[in-house]
Scaffold this motif. Structure first.
Motif, short mmCIF file in Angstrom:
data_model
loop_
_atom_site.label_atom_id
_atom_site.label_comp_id
_atom_site.label_asym_id
_atom_site.label_seq_id
_atom_site.Cartn_x
_atom_site.Cartn_y
_atom_site.Cartn_z
N VAL A 1 -21.24 -15.63 -2.73
CA VAL A 1 -19.83 -16.19 -2.82
C VAL A 1 -19.15 -14.79 -2.88
O VAL A 1 -19.73 -13.85 -3.52
CB VAL A 1 -19.34 -16.95 -3.55
N VAL A 2 -18.09 -14.37 -1.99
CA VAL A 2 -17.61 -13.22 -2.20
C VAL A 2 -16.01 -13.44 -2.84
O VAL A 2 -15.11 -14.28 -2.30
CB VAL A 2 -17.30 -12.19 -0.89
N LEU A 3 -15.62 -12.97 -3.88
CA LEU A 3 -14.15 -12.74 -4.50
C LEU A 3 -13.54 -11.39 -4.01
O LEU A 3 -14.22 -10.47 -4.36
CB LEU A 3 -14.20 -13.07 -5.61
N ASN A 4 -12.20 -11.59 -3.52
CA ASN A 4 -11.47 -10.45 -3.36
C ASN A 4 -10.18 -10.54 -4.06
O ASN A 4 -9.11 -10.93 -3.97
CB ASN A 4 -10.92 -10.49 -1.73
N PRO A 5 -10.31 -10.00 -5.53
CA PRO A 5 -9.17 -10.07 -6.36
C PRO A 5 -8.21 -8.78 -5.96
O PRO A 5 -8.48 -8.09 -5.54
CB PRO A 5 -9.62 -9.76 -7.70
N GLY A 6 -6.95 -9.24 -6.24
CA GLY A 6 -5.96 -8.15 -6.27
C GLY A 6 -6.17 -6.92 -7.30
O GLY A 6 -7.48 -6.98 -7.93
N PHE A 7 -5.37 -6.32 -7.66
CA PHE A 7 -5.54 -5.20 -8.86
C PHE A 7 -5.58 -6.08 -9.96
O PHE A 7 -4.56 -6.49 -10.24
CB PHE A 7 -4.64 -4.01 -8.58
N MET A 8 -6.39 -5.29 -10.97
CA MET A 8 -6.70 -5.93 -12.27
C MET A 8 -5.78 -5.12 -13.27
O MET A 8 -5.99 -3.86 -13.23
CB MET A 8 -8.14 -6.32 -12.63
N MET A 9 -5.51 -5.89 -14.18
CA MET A 9 -4.97 -5.10 -15.26
C MET A 9 -5.16 -5.64 -16.95
O MET A 9 -5.19 -7.23 -16.50
CB MET A 9 -3.62 -4.77 -15.02
N GLY A 10 -5.30 -5.20 -17.82
CA GLY A 10 -5.30 -5.82 -19.21
C GLY A 10 -6.11 -5.04 -20.13
O GLY A 10 -6.26 -3.83 -19.93
N LEU B 1 -9.52 -15.08 -1.81
CA LEU B 1 -8.57 -14.14 -2.31
C LEU B 1 -8.15 -14.47 -3.88
O LEU B 1 -7.76 -15.66 -4.04
CB LEU B 1 -7.41 -13.60 -1.47
N ILE B 2 -8.07 -13.54 -4.66
CA ILE B 2 -7.31 -13.98 -6.07
C ILE B 2 -6.25 -13.16 -6.29
O ILE B 2 -6.24 -11.96 -6.28
CB ILE B 2 -8.48 -13.60 -7.14
N GLY B 3 -4.96 -13.76 -6.16
CA GLY B 3 -3.63 -13.19 -6.43
C GLY B 3 -3.22 -13.02 -7.73
O GLY B 3 -4.30 -12.83 -8.77
N GLY B 4 -2.07 -13.15 -7.99
CA GLY B 4 -1.40 -13.22 -9.24
C GLY B 4 -0.02 -13.09 -9.19
O GLY B 4 0.67 -13.58 -8.49
N VAL B 5 0.60 -12.03 -9.87
CA VAL B 5 1.90 -11.54 -9.71
C VAL B 5 2.09 -10.56 -8.74
O VAL B 5 1.57 -9.53 -8.84
CB VAL B 5 2.56 -10.93 -11.14
N ASN B 6 3.23 -10.75 -7.87
CA ASN B 6 3.44 -9.66 -6.82
C ASN B 6 4.39 -8.84 -7.44
O ASN B 6 5.49 -9.22 -7.99
CB ASN B 6 3.71 -10.20 -5.70
N VAL B 7 4.12 -7.29 -7.64
CA VAL B 7 5.37 -6.54 -8.22
C VAL B 7 5.05 -4.95 -7.37
O VAL B 7 4.07 -5.00 -7.02
CB VAL B 7 5.09 -6.40 -9.53
N SER B 8 6.09 -4.40 -7.27
CA SER B 8 6.06 -3.36 -6.61
C SER B 8 5.60 -1.99 -7.70
O SER B 8 5.48 -2.29 -8.75
CB SER B 8 7.57 -2.58 -6.03
N CYS C 1 -3.59 -9.20 -11.03
CA CYS C 1 -4.12 -10.34 -11.73
C CYS C 1 -4.97 -9.76 -12.95
O CYS C 1 -5.42 -8.64 -13.13
CB CYS C 1 -5.09 -11.24 -11.01
N SER C 2 -5.23 -10.49 -13.83
CA SER C 2 -5.94 -10.51 -15.17
C SER C 2 -7.36 -10.34 -14.79
O SER C 2 -8.03 -11.19 -13.93
CB SER C 2 -5.45 -11.51 -16.29
N THR D 1 2.34 -9.69 -20.03
CA THR D 1 1.28 -10.06 -20.77
C THR D 1 0.27 -9.01 -20.64
O THR D 1 -0.48 -8.59 -21.32
CB THR D 1 0.84 -11.65 -20.72
N MET D 2 -0.03 -8.93 -19.23
CA MET D 2 -1.19 -7.96 -18.64
C MET D 2 -0.83 -6.55 -19.07
O MET D 2 -1.82 -5.72 -19.80
CB MET D 2 -1.40 -7.91 -17.37
N VAL D 3 0.13 -6.10 -19.03
CA VAL D 3 0.89 -4.61 -19.41
C VAL D 3 0.85 -4.67 -21.14
O VAL D 3 0.13 -3.71 -21.51
CB VAL D 3 2.01 -4.44 -18.94
N ALA D 4 1.07 -5.69 -21.87
CA ALA D 4 0.94 -5.56 -23.15
C ALA D 4 -0.53 -5.55 -23.60
O ALA D 4 -0.69 -4.85 -24.34
CB ALA D 4 1.90 -6.94 -23.83
N ASP D 5 -1.28 -6.24 -23.07
CA ASP D 5 -2.71 -6.46 -23.33
C ASP D 5 -3.45 -5.15 -23.31
O ASP D 5 -4.15 -4.44 -24.16
CB ASP D 5 -3.47 -7.43 -22.67
#
Length: 331
Positions: free
Chosen positions: A169-178, A231-238, A208-209, A316-320
């Motif tokens: 199985v293939v997972l394509n997450p967006g950019f991760m942060m934490g 695809l694993i999304g999350g929060v869309n932000v510039s 995404c986290s 939360t991701m930024v704070a972590d």
């Protein structure tokens, strides 16, 4: 063993000491798995402290060496090992790690009859003007950015494996942060804290986290169809919005704004020239400017529904990330 007791399952996690890999290891251990944590012999294992695993010190490129250290029974392989560098100078090594390394791990998983969960990235789809969806053409192998090209080529290795019987199985997450992010977006946090950037690229992405991606990886072991892709999304932000959130949490009053790629490329050239003298990778590179001057927004609704994923707020991701960087002496 009593008749109603389920045998303990065994999983190999590659890149186990990394940002995502260590999260996957922790989650698997919490769920009762026996975890074999693969890492390079010289790797920093701080992220695995306090976690009960069997550690395997071997380069991901050494397929026979890894096989010799594994038991014959293996239920799952979660392939997190990856070079995420955006410095062209690291290109040859990156291609070997991401492409040849994936090929070897896929062969190992198939030989052991294990379900393989391959962690790729949304960027592997290549640059697109709109939102990346499951049906979006995958053109990443033509990217001028070596990281993107290598991840797209690694997916081709998985597809070849599927044709020969691999269960993957293939997972394509967006950019991760934490927390425990040493080589990813923690660099932006450090650059904002040090006021070293003239601005940010004009693009944006889905963030995404690592916790969400780890959850998806573990649930994909038993609850995804062979050959499925999510695809694993999350929060869309510039990127300007992300820098603004980082600055706010750091207590800054001056916020970074989008600037023309030419301005950032000039800064990147200076960083790239100084990096060898300083004995480190540059924090800003021309390949990073190329990648981040476009958008990497993705539609992660299918994964969110299939794996019951919760969207972690950007704050939360930024704070972590900031809290962990301060605790580990990086800020």
């Amino acid at each position: 063993m009593s008749a109603d007791r389920t045998p303990q399952r065994t999983a190999l996690v590659t890149g186990a000491n990394g940002f995502l890999g260590s999260e996957v290891v922790r989650r698997l251990v919490d769920e009762g798995w026996t975890v074999l944590a693969l890492h390079r012999p010289e790797a920093d294992l701080t992220a695995l402290e306090g976690v009960e695993t069997t550690r395997i010190a071997c380069d991901v490129l050494d397929g026979p060496g890894i096989a010799d250290l594994l038991p014959q029974r293996l239920d799952a392989v979660v392939h997190c090992a990856s070079s995420t560098s955006l410095w062209r100078r690291m290109g040859p090594e990156q291609l070997r790690t991401n492409v040849r390394g994936t090929r070897g791990i896929a062969r190992l998983a198939q030989a052991r009859g294990a379900r393989m969960v391959h962690i790729s990235c949304a960027a592997a789809y290549g640059q697109h003007s709109g939102v990346i969806a499951p049906e979006t053409p995958r053109i990443g192998r033509n990217s001028p950015v070596t990281f993107v090209r290598s991840k797209a080529m690694a997916e081709i290795e998985i597809e070849r494996g599927l044709r020969s019987g691999l269960d993957a199985v293939v997972l394509n997450p967006g950019f991760m942060m934490g927390a425990r992010d040493r080589k990813g977006w923690s660099r932006l946090v450090r650059l904002v804290a040090q006021r070293r950037l003239p601005g940010v690229p004009p693009g944006g992405a889905s963030f995404c986290s690592a916790r969400a991606v780890a959850t998806a990886a573990i649930r994909a072991i038993g609850h995804a169809s062979r050959g499925a892709r999510y695809l694993i999304g999350g929060v869309n932000v510039s990127y300007a919005g992300l820098a603004r959130e980082i600055g706010t949490q750091l207590g800054h009053r001056r916020f970074l704004r989008p600037v023309r790629p030419a301005v950032l490329n000039a800064y990147a050239r200076m960083e790239e020239a100084m990096a060898p003298l300083l004995g480190r990778e540059p924090d800003v590179t021309r390949e990073a400017v190329t990648l981040l001057s476009g958008n990497t927004y993705c539609d992660g609704r299918a994964a969110q529904s299939a794996f019951q994923l919760e969207t972690v707020p950007l704050e939360t991701m930024v704070a972590d990330c900031i809290e962990w960087m301060r605790a580990s002496g990086q800020l």
